[in-house]
Write a protein that holds these residues in place. Sequence first.
Motif, PDB file in Angstrom:
ATOM      1  N   HIS A 134     -14.283 -25.064  -4.031  1.00 49.08           N
ATOM      2  CA  HIS A 134     -14.337 -24.482  -2.656  1.00 49.08           C
ATOM      3  C   HIS A 134     -14.663 -22.962  -2.579  1.00 49.08           C
ATOM      4  O   HIS A 134     -13.631 -22.196  -3.171  1.00 49.08           O
ATOM      5  N   PRO A 135     -15.589 -22.542  -2.398  1.00 48.01           N
ATOM      6  CA  PRO A 135     -15.761 -20.846  -1.903  1.00 48.01           C
ATOM      7  C   PRO A 135     -14.935 -20.519  -0.705  1.00 48.01           C
ATOM      8  O   PRO A 135     -15.438 -20.530   0.350  1.00 48.01           O
ATOM      9  N   CYS A 145     -13.026 -22.312   3.492  1.00 49.14           N
ATOM     10  CA  CYS A 145     -13.888 -22.626   2.729  1.00 49.14           C
ATOM     11  C   CYS A 145     -15.380 -22.393   3.493  1.00 49.14           C
ATOM     12  O   CYS A 145     -15.436 -22.566   4.585  1.00 49.14           O
ATOM     13  N   PHE A 196     -18.256 -23.921   2.461  1.00 44.70           N
ATOM     14  CA  PHE A 196     -18.849 -24.815   2.641  1.00 44.70           C
ATOM     15  C   PHE A 196     -19.088 -25.275   4.085  1.00 44.70           C
ATOM     16  O   PHE A 196     -17.597 -25.749   4.590  1.00 44.70           O
ATOM     17  N   HIS A 254     -17.049 -28.431   5.113  1.00 45.40           N
ATOM     18  CA  HIS A 254     -15.730 -28.231   4.845  1.00 45.40           C
ATOM     19  C   HIS A 254     -15.112 -27.506   5.989  1.00 45.40           C
ATOM     20  O   HIS A 254     -13.800 -28.126   6.270  1.00 45.40           O
ATOM     21  N   MET A 290     -11.114 -27.059   6.586  1.00 42.07           N
ATOM     22  CA  MET A 290     -10.345 -26.633   5.562  1.00 42.07           C
ATOM     23  C   MET A 290     -10.394 -24.960   5.808  1.00 42.07           C
ATOM     24  O   MET A 290     -11.209 -24.270   5.105  1.00 42.07           O
TER      25      MET A 290
HETATM   26 CU   LIG Z   1     -14.718 -26.226   0.393  1.00 44.63          CU
END
Ligand SMILES: [Cu+2]
Length: 679
Positions: free
Chosen positions: A547-548, A610, A612, A615, A620
């Motif tokens: 997860h970035p 995150c 993404f 996400h 998230m």
């Molecule tokens: Cu993520």
Amino acid sequence: MRVFICFELLPRVIILKLSAGNRTRQSKFSSGSCDTMKFSIHLNGMYFAGGIYRQLFVLLFLVFCIHLSTNRVVRAGTSGITTRRYNFVVNYATFTRLNHTKRMIVVNGQFPGPAIRANEDDIVIVNVTNLVAAPVTIHWHGVKQIRTCWADGVPYITMCPLQQNQSFSHRFQLLNQTGTMWYHAHISWLRASVHGPIVLRPRKFESFPFTSPKREITIMIGEWWNNDVEDVLAYALARGGRYNISDAITLNGQPGFLYNHSSKDALKVKVTHGETYLLRVVNACLNFGMFFGVANHSLKVVQLDSAYVKPFTVNTVLIAPGQTLDALLTANRASGRYYMAASPYSVPDPQYVPFPEIPATARMEYEESSYEIERSSSEIVTYMPTFPSPNDSNYRHKFDDLQKSINTTYQTLDVPETVDKHLFFTVGYGLDKSSSCHPFKTCVDGYDGQYRVVGSVNNISFVTPNTTSKSLLEIAYLRDHGNASVTSALDLDFPSQPTMTFNYTGSTRLPLSQWFSKHATKLSVINYNASVQIILQNTNIVQFETHPFHLHGYSFYIVGRGNGNYDPDSSPATFNLVDPPLRNTFGVPHRGWLALRFRADNPGVWLFHCHFEIHTSWGMETVLYVKEGTGTNQTLEAPPSDLPACASSENTSKKKEPTVSITISEDITKPEISKEVPH
Ligand SMILES: [Cu+2]
């Protein structure tokens, strides 16, 4: 006599020398002006006598300058600072890729959007007008927004989104910031098409602290969907799990030479043998990290997330969604054609998380080879870069190991050695029990075909406030400033430790009954100027992913990372407090943990999430609420007068009724407005 010395009148070179080792400057928006920084020395007419008095004066002056430097209030002349104004109009435009034509929401009719160009310390004012029916905000990714959290562009967190025909002027200063950043829509999945580069050069009269490039080439890595991304998102949320991946990876909006119907408009770059070029690479993809490289050429990385690093040379760089990377390329190979290419880095099993398998390409071509190419184009070989395998996490670790900050006059490191505020966040997936796939009851793609997959931090899936009044920032600000009319409460009780401890990365998983996340809008409160450490611990709930995580308003030092579970007794001994990379987005190792530190010297309400996009859509994310200090420049500016009010029908982006039949019915006969690419 009375001698006034205003820093604005001093030669710039002196200022730079005085502030060497500490580039922090006072905000242009601070209350301090040149007048307040004047100081007077009564020399009773003896100054002009020279001799010992002259030396005394010089000595006093130097002592004063050192004092200012130490207290971080050195202010260089404002004469080098430019105010740059941009008008962004968010509207539909029609584009054709992969032989497929559709309307997309973009900035000023362009995909990618126009570049913002400025010098370090410049002031930027971007007036954004939304002409589409969907609510819109634009976030300036990497811009620290010192004292200007109002302009951060996060819906319901820092501002109410722009409704149709509304405008808002985002005003911020790029204080001590240089390199490559970008902007993108921060609502729903609009950033798929609403994004563009922010190209920052050193201050006027300063040069790059590396080989001056012949030219700068901006590369936005993105994605193209044949369908409307809002429909893709609604479809995924309704079905509770997987999402339809994009139809192509793109470089500056073009899939390139390896996709059908895409060669003609692909990005082509001319280079001259022996010259060096600065590539400014942005990963604007929604859901994929990317390998990027140029065939047969190496890349010398000089900046990451607009912070200088000790230069390192590789053939392939790895760049997560949200990250930026500046690298020097020297055209030192045989004349000819070489592909620049981007290809996904994706760790999970492609059976569950598939990815576009065809790399996006652009073509780099040596100037002197043009004649030959014109003559026998069909015979010319174009070389293709080779990449690690898509799930090569060892390459990722090696690439991360190469990243070290550099301590120069251009950038001073300030790694917190002690910690005032410890936060330990588990990050990853969870399941949604409470809604049981309500309201659509179609969670066939969810876990076990029945549970909606969510994203969580400390087992809390963030709920974007469904406010009809004010953003969290407005509520926080008004309450902090004693406005009794604000009755909205803030839940400041985000847990600083996981609410349940378990073997986060072990092969034995928790029982399914403990995979369910809570849903809440909770904030973590951080006192002004606290040194903060956040441990991000990946978990084995549902599955691992890299997860970035991106923090708004700050860059943070990556002081540690490791496999398995973070151990508060032994892990800190492995920390790098000497030259850790300074990033604003960084992936949590998919079976491990990440440790980051920063000093909370920028008040505001900052999203931490995150990058993404799916996400984020799954929750998230969390929010850090950094309180104001009491000193000069330690408080937020007053709210801008044109800050939009929240509309009554709010926050529908995550509740959109899915369009199962996702066809485009709008007028697609209009020509494409612009194929301009930023470079
Ligand atoms: Cu993520």
